[in-house]
Enzyme design. Structure first.
Site, mmCIF file in Angstrom:
data_model
loop_
_atom_site.group_PDB
_atom_site.id
_atom_site.type_symbol
_atom_site.label_atom_id
_atom_site.label_comp_id
_atom_site.label_asym_id
_atom_site.label_seq_id
_atom_site.Cartn_x
_atom_site.Cartn_y
_atom_site.Cartn_z
ATOM 1 N N HIS A 174 32.490 7.163 -6.635
ATOM 2 C CA HIS A 174 33.564 7.984 -7.221
ATOM 3 C C HIS A 174 34.752 7.080 -7.542
ATOM 4 O O HIS A 174 35.564 6.772 -6.678
ATOM 5 C CB HIS A 174 33.961 9.076 -6.237
ATOM 6 C CG HIS A 174 34.808 10.171 -6.807
ATOM 7 N ND1 HIS A 174 35.413 10.087 -8.044
ATOM 8 C CD2 HIS A 174 35.141 11.388 -6.305
ATOM 9 C CE1 HIS A 174 36.086 11.212 -8.265
ATOM 10 N NE2 HIS A 174 35.935 12.019 -7.231
ATOM 11 N N TYR A 179 41.485 8.901 -7.554
ATOM 12 C CA TYR A 179 41.273 8.523 -6.155
ATOM 13 C C TYR A 179 41.258 6.991 -6.018
ATOM 14 O O TYR A 179 41.586 6.280 -6.953
ATOM 15 C CB TYR A 179 40.004 9.204 -5.617
ATOM 16 C CG TYR A 179 40.165 10.715 -5.626
ATOM 17 C CD1 TYR A 179 41.149 11.325 -4.844
ATOM 18 C CD2 TYR A 179 39.399 11.527 -6.462
ATOM 19 C CE1 TYR A 179 41.339 12.706 -4.873
ATOM 20 C CE2 TYR A 179 39.588 12.909 -6.497
ATOM 21 C CZ TYR A 179 40.557 13.491 -5.703
ATOM 22 O OH TYR A 179 40.756 14.856 -5.730
ATOM 23 N N GLY A 316 29.434 21.756 -13.901
ATOM 24 C CA GLY A 316 30.133 21.971 -12.639
ATOM 25 C C GLY A 316 30.316 23.432 -12.309
ATOM 26 O O GLY A 316 29.466 24.056 -11.644
HETATM 27 C C1 FNR Z 1 35.441 19.379 -9.069
HETATM 28 N N1 FNR Z 1 35.208 18.131 -9.644
HETATM 29 C C2 FNR Z 1 34.879 17.061 -8.835
HETATM 30 N N2 FNR Z 1 34.650 15.823 -9.368
HETATM 31 C C3 FNR Z 1 34.233 14.793 -8.598
HETATM 32 O O1 FNR Z 1 34.011 13.707 -9.120
HETATM 33 N N3 FNR Z 1 34.036 14.981 -7.257
HETATM 34 C C4 FNR Z 1 34.269 16.169 -6.636
HETATM 35 O O2 FNR Z 1 34.054 16.298 -5.425
HETATM 36 C C5 FNR Z 1 34.744 17.241 -7.442
HETATM 37 N N4 FNR Z 1 35.056 18.449 -6.888
HETATM 38 C C6 FNR Z 1 35.365 19.527 -7.675
HETATM 39 C C7 FNR Z 1 35.573 20.767 -7.091
HETATM 40 C C8 FNR Z 1 35.831 21.874 -7.870
HETATM 41 C C9 FNR Z 1 36.021 23.197 -7.229
HETATM 42 C C10 FNR Z 1 35.880 21.729 -9.282
HETATM 43 C C11 FNR Z 1 36.118 22.919 -10.158
HETATM 44 C C12 FNR Z 1 35.694 20.500 -9.855
HETATM 45 C C13 FNR Z 1 35.094 17.977 -11.115
HETATM 46 C C14 FNR Z 1 33.690 18.383 -11.602
HETATM 47 O O3 FNR Z 1 32.710 17.450 -11.165
HETATM 48 C C15 FNR Z 1 33.598 18.476 -13.145
HETATM 49 O O4 FNR Z 1 33.954 17.240 -13.711
HETATM 50 C C16 FNR Z 1 34.501 19.558 -13.708
HETATM 51 O O5 FNR Z 1 34.380 20.751 -12.989
HETATM 52 C C17 FNR Z 1 34.208 19.810 -15.183
HETATM 53 O O6 FNR Z 1 32.919 20.323 -15.380
HETATM 54 P P1 FNR Z 1 32.672 21.913 -15.651
HETATM 55 O O7 FNR Z 1 33.057 22.625 -14.412
HETATM 56 O O8 FNR Z 1 33.560 22.283 -16.803
HETATM 57 O O9 FNR Z 1 31.211 22.015 -16.000
HETATM 58 C C1 8K6 Z 2 40.961 24.648 -4.655
HETATM 59 C C2 8K6 Z 2 39.911 23.729 -4.148
HETATM 60 C C3 8K6 Z 2 40.425 22.819 -3.095
HETATM 61 C C4 8K6 Z 2 39.427 21.811 -2.679
HETATM 62 C C5 8K6 Z 2 39.683 20.463 -3.225
HETATM 63 C C6 8K6 Z 2 39.137 20.316 -4.605
HETATM 64 C C7 8K6 Z 2 39.196 18.929 -5.150
HETATM 65 C C8 8K6 Z 2 38.930 18.938 -6.598
HETATM 66 C C9 8K6 Z 2 39.923 19.796 -7.302
HETATM 67 C C10 8K6 Z 2 39.348 20.718 -8.322
HETATM 68 C C11 8K6 Z 2 40.138 21.996 -8.513
HETATM 69 C C12 8K6 Z 2 40.232 22.400 -9.942
HETATM 70 C C13 8K6 Z 2 41.609 22.208 -10.475
HETATM 71 C C14 8K6 Z 2 41.637 21.817 -11.925
HETATM 72 C C15 8K6 Z 2 42.528 20.637 -12.166
HETATM 73 C C16 8K6 Z 2 42.645 20.317 -13.638
HETATM 74 C C17 8K6 Z 2 43.479 19.103 -13.876
HETATM 75 C C18 8K6 Z 2 43.933 19.015 -15.288
#
Ligand code: FNR
Ligand code: 8K6
Length: 347
Positions: A174, A179, A316
């Site tokens: 990652h 990060y 996702g």
């Molecule tokens: C994420 N995303 C994310 N990305 C990543 O690299 N590691 C992670 O652990 C997470 N965790 C995570 C949690 C939640 C609740 C969301 C909504 C998103 C980003 C994810 O992998 C993805 O890039 C985005 O959600 C965009 O794809 P979708 O959801 O539009 O198909």
């Molecule tokens: C609310 C979930 C808390 C757990 C941690 C989640 C870590 C990934 C965060 C994804 C949440 C979606 C927020 C979208 C951010 C868009 C940025 C432009």
């Protein structure tokens, strides 16, 4: 019009995926208090085993990597055993699964690891508070010393070894979404004046050292990486970042990794200094297998693959709402729409 998703894809001589739909890494904050995956997580992942490849939720490599509550780890025997139950269940259902290896860097909080330093490339704090822990304000991190960096590289490699021990088919490093590794790749955060700062080669050095250490431990065929050339999360954009990724991506291509994955929530987002969106930029500078992601549907993602914009599609949020996402797409079933309220429970 999703037929292009349902043909196998050979990543390399070690791994062939049964279809081109990947489950994107999704943090769920549902591990137990020792950061061990639970039996509910076993079922959650097994229900999604029809994906060509599952990428696990981000999994921390050591205690000071933690920035959110109950995110799983891969550094204790109990955590490795917990993940082994997950990988066994996914494999029994015919699936494949990679572990996403995570250190949050300055997005970590000592609340989660009983105090101690928060490490980053430089002493630049991220603004704001920890999600779900609104009373916690981010700390100003310590700029990692050269010894800290050496130890971090060793710990990524050990976590990769632990992932293979736990039965994962490989790992995704990652390096995205603001990060730790990304904190070296963007000027907003990296203010170093030593061999890890200022020039594209220096700013890429930590990422490449981690990749090389992981490859040396588990092999390039089982190593993938996720990057965010466009800063959009926990980080501010700087046009000079383009030069860093123009250097890093061809270097990554030389390593013949399993795949490269863009880190973005919406791939229609345009970045001036990248000349367009993330997948188009990555395609223009990286020659290996590319995973597209970010607000795609099966239809739009399939069309993008047909148009050669990327090779594999990661999904996702729709996978959170639909454990049987792949079957529904294949059979024309109706998809449940994702809502943030679904994060409260693993279905
Ligand atoms: C994420 N995303 C994310 N990305 C990543 O690299 N590691 C992670 O652990 C997470 N965790 C995570 C949690 C939640 C609740 C969301 C909504 C998103 C980003 C994810 O992998 C993805 O890039 C985005 O959600 C965009 O794809 P979708 O959801 O539009 O198909
Ligand atoms: C609310 C979930 C808390 C757990 C941690 C989640 C870590 C990934 C965060 C994804 C949440 C979606 C927020 C979208 C951010 C868009 C940025 C432009």
């Amino acid at each position: 019009m999703t037929a292009s998703l349902f043909t196998p894809y050979k990543l390399n001589d070690t791994l062939t995926l049964s279809n081109k739909i990947l489950m994107a890494p999704l943090t769920r904050c549902m591990a137990d208090d020792d950061l061990v995956p639970t039996l509910k997580m076993v079922d959650y992942y097994a229900r999604r085993a029809e994906a060509g490849l599952i990428i696990s939720e981000a999994t921390i490599i050591r205690p000071d990597a933690q920035g959110y509550p109950n995110t799983p780890g891969l550094f204790t025997p109990a955590q490795i055993d917990g993940w082994r139950k997950v990988t066994d269940a996914v494999h029994k259902s015919g699936g494949k699964i990679f572990a996403q290896l995570w250190h949050t860097g300055r997005v970590a909080h000592p609340h989660f690891f009983d105090g101690g330093d928060v490490l980053s490339s430089s002493a630049q704090a991220v603004e704001g508070t920890v999600p779900r822990m609104r009373e916690l304000v981010y700390q100003t991190p310590k700029a990692a010393t050269l010894d800290d960096i050496k130890q971090l590289v060793v710990d990524y490699a050990q976590a990769a070894a632990n992932a293979i021990d736990a039965g994962f088919d490989g790992v995704e490093i990652h390096a995205a979404n603001g990060y730790l590794i990304d904190q070296f790749l963007h000027h907003d955060n990296n203010r170093r004046e030593d061999e890890y700062g200022q020039t594209p080669a220096n700013m890429s050095r930590f990422a490449l050292e981690v990749v090389d250490a992981v490859v040396a431990t588990i092999g390039a065929d089982r190593t993938a990486i996720r990057v965010s050339p466009g800063a959009y999360f926990n980080m501010a954009a700087d046009p000079r970042d383009r030069d860093v990724f123009d250097y890093l991506l061809p270097e990554l291509a030389k390593r013949h990794l399993a795949f490269l994955h863009g880190g973005i929530f919406d791939d229609s987002m345009q970045f001036d200094y990248l000349g367009g969106n993330i997948s188009t930029y990555l395609r223009s500078v990286y020659t290996g297998t590319l995973v597209g992601v970010g607000s795609y549907t099966a239809e739009t993602g399939s069309a993008a693959i047909t148009d050669n914009k990327f090779d594999l599609l990661a999904i996702g949020r729709p996978f959170i709402a639909n454990p049987d996402y792949v079957a529904k797409v294949r059979d024309g079933g109706e998809l449940v729409t994702y809502a943030d309220s679904m994060l409260a429970e693993l279905i």
